[in-house]
Enzyme design. Structure first.
Site, PDB file in Angstrom:
ATOM      1  N   HIS A  60       0.880  -1.178   0.000  1.00  0.00           N
ATOM      2  CA  HIS A  60       0.000   0.000   0.000  1.00  0.00           C
ATOM      3  C   HIS A  60       0.920   1.232   0.000  1.00  0.00           C
ATOM      4  CE1 HIS A  60      -4.112   1.603   1.683  1.00  0.00           C
ATOM      5  NE2 HIS A  60      -3.648   2.347   0.699  1.00  0.00           N
ATOM      6  N   ILE A  66       4.038   3.784   0.563  1.00  0.00           N
ATOM      7  CA  ILE A  66       5.485   3.579   0.591  1.00  0.00           C
ATOM      8  C   ILE A  66       6.188   4.887   0.946  1.00  0.00           C
ATOM      9  CG2 ILE A  66       5.443   1.680  -1.057  1.00  0.00           C
ATOM     10  CD1 ILE A  66       6.306   3.600  -3.246  1.00  0.00           C
ATOM     11  N   ASN A 126      -2.666   3.275   6.121  1.00  0.00           N
ATOM     12  CA  ASN A 126      -2.917   3.658   4.736  1.00  0.00           C
ATOM     13  C   ASN A 126      -1.642   4.170   4.076  1.00  0.00           C
ATOM     14  OD1 ASN A 126      -3.613   5.528   2.483  1.00  0.00           O
ATOM     15  ND2 ASN A 126      -5.716   5.021   3.028  1.00  0.00           N
ATOM     16  N   ASP A 127      -0.974   5.099   4.742  1.00  0.00           N
ATOM     17  CA  ASP A 127       0.264   5.661   4.215  1.00  0.00           C
ATOM     18  C   ASP A 127       1.264   5.771   5.350  1.00  0.00           C
ATOM     19  OD1 ASP A 127       1.974   6.678   2.289  1.00  0.00           O
ATOM     20  OD2 ASP A 127       1.262   8.731   2.500  1.00  0.00           O
ATOM     21  N   ASN A 180      -5.128  10.039   5.775  1.00  0.00           N
ATOM     22  CA  ASN A 180      -4.690   9.390   4.548  1.00  0.00           C
ATOM     23  C   ASN A 180      -3.203   9.639   4.334  1.00  0.00           C
ATOM     24  OD1 ASN A 180      -4.553   8.397   1.806  1.00  0.00           O
ATOM     25  ND2 ASN A 180      -6.761   8.640   1.697  1.00  0.00           N
ATOM     26  N   ASP A 187      -5.432  12.466  -0.955  1.00  0.00           N
ATOM     27  CA  ASP A 187      -4.918  11.113  -0.752  1.00  0.00           C
ATOM     28  C   ASP A 187      -3.430  11.228  -0.382  1.00  0.00           C
ATOM     29  OD1 ASP A 187      -4.327   8.294  -0.980  1.00  0.00           O
ATOM     30  OD2 ASP A 187      -6.041   8.068  -2.293  1.00  0.00           O
ATOM     31  N   ASN A 188      -2.549  10.598  -1.111  1.00  0.00           N
ATOM     32  CA  ASN A 188      -1.128  10.593  -0.746  1.00  0.00           C
ATOM     33  C   ASN A 188      -0.463  11.950  -0.975  1.00  0.00           C
ATOM     34  OD1 ASN A 188      -0.950   7.842   0.047  1.00  0.00           O
ATOM     35  ND2 ASN A 188      -1.006   7.258  -2.113  1.00  0.00           N
TER      36      ASN A 188
END
Length: 345
Positions: free
Chosen positions: A104, A106, A157-158, A213, A259-260
């Site tokens: 997931h 990185i 998640n991250d 997130n 998100d990321n």
């Protein structure tokens, strides 16, 4: 009896108002979107679910975390290396990883003197959550060092590495299933968190987040950024380098489902986002359904938000990350089996 009915009516009205207050922005009903940059991008096939991407600025290798996320019964995924200098296809570099490897988020860590490690969240089919740590070798080849898990990390998640052993990770949910999970999502209840592993012990670093997130850290290690998807914002935290403690100093509204987070050389935040969450949910259930992709650039000093990429046609659906190196942007997606490689002006 009438008093009780009035109280129940007020509770229902309050619940509907809260639901509308959360879901209307998340739905993107009033978002003004116009395709940007995507016509200049090249789609590069990698493997299903290119959810996270990070770039080594020294080698110009983009590491891509890929796993099939619609059907976890399918074969495990892996980490791929894509040279931004061209001339070669993406290469699987995580052959030394666990047999059941479903990556997931990185994060690439470097000591600045040649030692590099890639930290990867793994969701094994058997259950549980592990951060796999790899040494990075020539050409991006990965050698597995160890896996880390701890009770506070229950829905990662991250993540972002801050040393050869230590990292922060975002728990995107407080409740994994059941009625409370539904309430948490649809009412944006602040039950998610960020956790810290100091190399030996784990702890909760931040609580009361609404679907935490993306997470990343400034180049000097003194500031941590955490995206809250349901609040359409990024929290800014001072980091005590000695203890790992985080203290929120301000919030950056971004106007979209962040998100990321990747951080450019100039300190700007590059964020893959979901401007229309219900379209994304439809895409999650049906690969043919198009979910808009969006990448924004956020100036952490001024809070200014710049729309860098918007894809409404489905060249890449459901973007989750935008990693930048110089004049090159690489965009990954939650489900699609490819990345976009885009020239920047």
């Amino acid at each position: 009896m009438r008093k009780i009915l009035w109280i129940l009516l007020l509770l229902v009205v309050a619940a509907v108002a809260r639901l509308a207050w959360v879901m209307v922005p998340v739905s993107g009903a009033f978002a003004s979107l116009e395709e940007t940059l995507v016509d200049q991008c090249t789609r590069v096939e990698v493997a299903p679910g290119t959810e996270d991407v990070t770039i080594d600025p020294e080698t110009r290798i983009a590491f891509v975390s890929a796993a099939e996320r619609r059907d976890p019964s399918l074969p495990a995924g892996g980490i791929y290396a894509l040279s931004l200098d061209g001339g070669s296809d993406p290469v699987l570099v995580s052959g030394d990883g666990p047999d059941d490897f479903r990556p997931h988020g990185i994060s690439l860590w470097s000591d600045g003197a040649g030692t590099k490690r890639l930290f990867v969240i793994n969701h094994p089919k058997a259950g549980g959550h592990v951060v796999e740590i790899f040494d990075v070798g020539a050409g991006g080849a990965l050698t597995h060092v160890k896996g880390v898990s701890f009770k506070e990390m229950h829905s990662p998640n991250d993540l972002v590495a801050v040393s050869a052993e230590a990292f922060y990770a975002s728990n995107d949910r407080g409740f994994m299933d059941g009625l409370m999970s539904q309430f948490e999502t649809y009412f944006a209840l602040p039950f998610s968190s960020a956790v810290y592993w100091d190399g030996e012990n784990g702890s909760t670093a931040v609580s009361s987040l609404a679907f935490a997130n993306g997470i990343n850290v400034s180049a000097d290690g003194g500031t941590v950024y955490i995206a809250e998807f349901l609040r359409h914002q990024v929290g800014v935290y001072d980091r005590d380098v000695a203890t790992g403690a985080l203290t929120q100093t301000r919030v950056l509204p971004v106007g979209t489902g962040a998100d990321n987070i990747e951080i450019a050389e100039d300190g700007a935040l590059w964020i893959g986002a979901h401007p229309k969450a219900f379209d994304f949910l439809a895409h999650a259930g049906d690969p043919a359904a198009i979910a808009p992709s969006q990448v924004i650039r956020v100036d952490p000093e001024t809070g200014e938000v710049e729309q860098v990429l918007i894809d409404l046609s489905g060249k890449l659906s459901g973007s989750s990350v935008g990693a930048v190196d110089g004049k090159t942007l690489v965009v990954g997606a939650v489900f699609d089996p490819a990345v976009l490689v885009c020239p920047l002006p």
